[in-house]
Design an enzyme around this catalytic site. Sequence first.
Site, mmCIF file in Angstrom:
data_model
loop_
_atom_site.group_PDB
_atom_site.id
_atom_site.type_symbol
_atom_site.label_atom_id
_atom_site.label_comp_id
_atom_site.label_asym_id
_atom_site.label_seq_id
_atom_site.Cartn_x
_atom_site.Cartn_y
_atom_site.Cartn_z
ATOM 1 C CG ASP A 71 21.963 -0.647 4.260
ATOM 2 O OD1 ASP A 71 23.303 -0.177 4.733
ATOM 3 O OD2 ASP A 71 22.404 -1.795 3.775
ATOM 4 C CG ASN A 140 21.067 -12.595 -0.687
ATOM 5 O OD1 ASN A 140 21.999 -11.516 -1.229
ATOM 6 N ND2 ASN A 140 20.055 -12.044 -0.005
ATOM 7 C CG HIS A 142 22.122 -8.017 -0.111
ATOM 8 N ND1 HIS A 142 21.878 -9.075 1.066
ATOM 9 C CD2 HIS A 142 23.028 -7.147 0.878
ATOM 10 C CE1 HIS A 142 22.303 -8.705 2.406
ATOM 11 N NE2 HIS A 142 23.669 -7.895 2.243
ATOM 12 C CD GLU A 147 18.377 -8.712 0.613
ATOM 13 O OE1 GLU A 147 19.273 -9.766 0.660
ATOM 14 O OE2 GLU A 147 18.028 -9.272 1.867
HETATM 15 C C1 GLP Z 1 24.974 -6.356 5.133
HETATM 16 C C2 GLP Z 1 23.920 -4.598 4.278
HETATM 17 C C3 GLP Z 1 25.355 -4.918 3.629
HETATM 18 C C4 GLP Z 1 26.421 -5.450 3.756
HETATM 19 C C5 GLP Z 1 26.578 -7.056 3.989
HETATM 20 C C6 GLP Z 1 27.527 -8.093 3.671
HETATM 21 O O1 GLP Z 1 23.152 -6.930 4.704
HETATM 22 N N1 GLP Z 1 23.444 -4.286 4.492
HETATM 23 O O2 GLP Z 1 25.633 -3.246 2.841
HETATM 24 O O3 GLP Z 1 27.713 -5.259 1.864
HETATM 25 O O4 GLP Z 1 25.586 -7.287 4.846
HETATM 26 O O5 GLP Z 1 28.290 -7.693 5.285
HETATM 27 P P1 GLP Z 1 29.462 -8.833 5.795
HETATM 28 O O6 GLP Z 1 30.317 -7.973 5.232
HETATM 29 O O7 GLP Z 1 29.494 -8.841 6.959
HETATM 30 O O8 GLP Z 1 29.696 -9.754 5.132
#
Ligand code: GLP
Length: 245
Positions: A71, A140, A142, A147
């Site tokens: 993404d 959440n 995702h 989402e």
């Molecule tokens: C972001 C990314 C995700 C990622 C998530 C968790 O929003 N788009 O791909 O898995 O956050 O991030 P973290 O590893 O910092 O908790």
Amino acid sequence: MFRNIRVVTEPDYDAMSRAAAEIFAEALKEKPNGVYGFATGGTPVGMYKELISMAEASEIDFSQVTTFNLDEYHPINPDDPQSYIYFMRQNLFNAVGLKDSQINIPNGTAADPVAECAAYEDKILNAGGIDLQILGIGNNGHIGFNEPSEAFTAQTNYTALTEMTVKANARFFNNADEVPKHAITMGIRSIMLAKRILLLCGGEGKASILHDALLGPITPLVPASILQTHPNVTVVTDKAAAALL
Ligand code: GLP
């Protein structure tokens, strides 16, 4: 135990990062010209560090890989330090010597983000699909930026970020106002078509959502729960995140 999902639980973040890097390295050695999907977020940074050390020690070689990232924010400039392309260059790509021609990530400056989604999906298909996709998981549930919602997404899509995600990601920006409110993300179907998935999840803050994703009902309200239906998922976690499993 976890339906189809193999769960590897390590004592802490460093051990988890090493274990994940070893799994990735094995896959890369088996298929040096494979298609590898990468994720951003704080969680995979330790794994990327390990991969850099392995590449520096010539244990693994990225020269033939093709990469796809999950993404990118939209709109965002590629030289903005908060963009995901910048993140990937800093945390992995530059150090392992990836050329631009090997890197695919949604274009955060696309004038028509919906057309960019279709083009990105085609690129994945034309590359023969993803051999191994790295995933993190949002607070959440995702994956990528898919989402929680009433329905699972299919292909790469242009999406509004939830307030929870904007807040969670504000830690990387000066404040929540600076976080882009939209993103381009591989869809659930795009992710599910990966031949193998390696999900990394660490820290006590993720224990409850990891439980719901792996053991709860399969629902678009917890997008990661769809992984229960994928034939080849490995979850690498630490004790804190695995506490409720
Ligand atoms: C972001 C990314 C995700 C990622 C998530 C968790 O929003 N788009 O791909 O898995 O956050 O991030 P973290 O590893 O910092 O908790």
